[in-house]
Scaffold this motif. Sequence first.
Motif, PDB file in Angstrom:
ATOM      1  N   GLN B  31       0.785  -1.224   0.000  1.00  0.00           N
ATOM      2  CA  GLN B  31       0.000   0.000   0.000  1.00  0.00           C
ATOM      3  C   GLN B  31       0.820   1.278   0.000  1.00  0.00           C
ATOM      4  OE1 GLN B  31      -2.283  -0.887   3.606  1.00  0.00           O
ATOM      5  NE2 GLN B  31      -4.106  -0.984   2.346  1.00  0.00           N
ATOM      6  N   SER B  32       1.955   1.254   0.679  1.00  0.00           N
ATOM      7  CA  SER B  32       2.734   2.478   0.806  1.00  0.00           C
ATOM      8  C   SER B  32       4.221   2.154   0.788  1.00  0.00           C
ATOM      9  CB  SER B  32       2.357   3.244   2.073  1.00  0.00           C
ATOM     10  OG  SER B  32       2.505   2.424   3.210  1.00  0.00           O
ATOM     11  N   PHE B  34       8.318   3.789   1.188  1.00  0.00           N
ATOM     12  CA  PHE B  34       9.120   4.813   1.846  1.00  0.00           C
ATOM     13  C   PHE B  34      10.576   4.669   1.439  1.00  0.00           C
ATOM     14  CE2 PHE B  34       5.763   6.006   4.791  1.00  0.00           C
ATOM     15  CZ  PHE B  34       5.001   4.859   4.897  1.00  0.00           C
ATOM     16  N   TYR B  36      14.241   5.715   3.015  1.00  0.00           N
ATOM     17  CA  TYR B  36      14.977   6.208   4.170  1.00  0.00           C
ATOM     18  C   TYR B  36      16.444   6.372   3.766  1.00  0.00           C
ATOM     19  CZ  TYR B  36      11.138   5.153   7.403  1.00  0.00           C
ATOM     20  OH  TYR B  36       9.931   5.126   8.068  1.00  0.00           O
ATOM     21  N   PRO B  44      18.207   5.420  10.453  1.00  0.00           N
ATOM     22  CA  PRO B  44      17.499   5.807   9.215  1.00  0.00           C
ATOM     23  C   PRO B  44      16.651   7.055   9.428  1.00  0.00           C
ATOM     24  CG  PRO B  44      17.206   3.471   9.724  1.00  0.00           C
ATOM     25  CD  PRO B  44      17.788   4.092  10.937  1.00  0.00           C
ATOM     26  N   LEU B  46      13.598   9.349   7.334  1.00  0.00           N
ATOM     27  CA  LEU B  46      12.674   9.333   6.208  1.00  0.00           C
ATOM     28  C   LEU B  46      12.936  10.523   5.289  1.00  0.00           C
ATOM     29  CD1 LEU B  46      10.096   8.004   4.999  1.00  0.00           C
ATOM     30  CD2 LEU B  46       8.800   9.740   6.257  1.00  0.00           C
ATOM     31  N   TYR B  51       2.437   6.838  -2.274  1.00  0.00           N
ATOM     32  CA  TYR B  51       1.334   5.926  -2.047  1.00  0.00           C
ATOM     33  C   TYR B  51       0.573   5.567  -3.324  1.00  0.00           C
ATOM     34  CZ  TYR B  51       2.218   8.098   2.484  1.00  0.00           C
ATOM     35  OH  TYR B  51       2.823   8.599   3.603  1.00  0.00           O
ATOM     36  N   LEU B  88      17.549   3.109   1.980  1.00  0.00           N
ATOM     37  CA  LEU B  88      16.733   1.941   2.280  1.00  0.00           C
ATOM     38  C   LEU B  88      15.330   2.129   1.715  1.00  0.00           C
ATOM     39  CD1 LEU B  88      17.714   1.576   6.048  1.00  0.00           C
ATOM     40  CD2 LEU B  88      18.538   0.142   4.189  1.00  0.00           C
ATOM     41  N   PHE B  92       5.114  -1.120   2.998  1.00  0.00           N
ATOM     42  CA  PHE B  92       4.060  -1.533   3.926  1.00  0.00           C
ATOM     43  C   PHE B  92       3.038  -2.330   3.142  1.00  0.00           C
ATOM     44  CE2 PHE B  92       1.263  -1.523   7.423  1.00  0.00           C
ATOM     45  CZ  PHE B  92      -0.019  -1.217   6.967  1.00  0.00           C
ATOM     46  N   LYS B  99       3.408  -2.981   9.801  1.00  0.00           N
ATOM     47  CA  LYS B  99       4.756  -3.504   9.779  1.00  0.00           C
ATOM     48  C   LYS B  99       5.376  -3.214   8.428  1.00  0.00           C
ATOM     49  CE  LYS B  99       3.277  -7.593  11.032  1.00  0.00           C
ATOM     50  NZ  LYS B  99       3.297  -9.043  11.330  1.00  0.00           N
ATOM     51  N   LEU B 100       6.599  -2.709   8.479  1.00  0.00           N
ATOM     52  CA  LEU B 100       7.347  -2.428   7.262  1.00  0.00           C
ATOM     53  C   LEU B 100       8.307  -3.567   6.950  1.00  0.00           C
ATOM     54  CD1 LEU B 100       8.512   1.288   7.547  1.00  0.00           C
ATOM     55  CD2 LEU B 100       6.771   0.356   6.039  1.00  0.00           C
ATOM     56  N   PHE B 102      11.873  -3.946   4.970  1.00  0.00           N
ATOM     57  CA  PHE B 102      12.963  -3.136   4.441  1.00  0.00           C
ATOM     58  C   PHE B 102      13.803  -3.937   3.455  1.00  0.00           C
ATOM     59  CE2 PHE B 102      13.167   0.778   6.916  1.00  0.00           C
ATOM     60  CZ  PHE B 102      12.304   0.504   7.966  1.00  0.00           C
ATOM     61  N   GLY B 103      14.284  -3.249   2.420  1.00  0.00           N
ATOM     62  CA  GLY B 103      15.325  -3.820   1.584  1.00  0.00           C
ATOM     63  C   GLY B 103      16.667  -3.697   2.287  1.00  0.00           C
TER      64      GLY B 103
END
Lengths: 114, 112
Positions: B31-32, B34, B36, B44, B46, B51, B88, B92, B99-100, B102-103
Amino acid sequence: NAGVTQTPKFRILKIGQSMTLQCAQDMNHNYMYWYRQDPGMGLKLIYYSVGAGITDKGEVPNGYNVSRSTTEDFPLRLELAAPSQTSVYFCASTVGQGAYQPQHFGDGTRLSIL
Amino acid sequence: QKEVEQNSGPLSVPEGAIASLNCTYSDRVSQSFFWYRQYSGKSPELIMSIYSNGDKEDGRFTAQLNKASQYVSLLIRDSQPSDSATYLCAVFSGGSNYKLTFGKGTLLTVNP
């Protein structure tokens, strides 16, 4: 304007010792998270909490415990430290549930276990 | 297993050039998204969120999202040495709790 505060910033432990990493936020955020970051890797979620008294496991919870008795504090406990737990630990918080809430991070705790 | 993939780099660009950072994700219902920035030894921070499909610009930064291709990118125009950091990508993917994923991050070096 403190935001998310983590203590200590650095720590060296011996194998088998225990310790608690402290995390406090003053933004009245309900959601709090603990991540670990190994060198060259992204962040892995250890535990999270959606409010006082409510916690749940993330991707890598083994070897850790958490509690959330207040909105402000979310400590992470290592009971029997192992070399595999050498990492940088970040605490984060968000104001609420939802896809559009960015996370606010603390400065991290660098933990070495020898 | 929800995955977020990034080229680990390092990506090296000269000062003043455009830096292009890429990220793909596996969960189609994400859905979203980010971006960082993480300086060495720091936490990190932001720098961009996006979105919906298309471009979002903020100063020298542009985030691009293509949900059909499951692809999100970050462009940094007029790159400065101070942009040298690890970037990064975080995604979500919905559900009942926030909960995210991350790569692993892309290391960007901007050379003066």
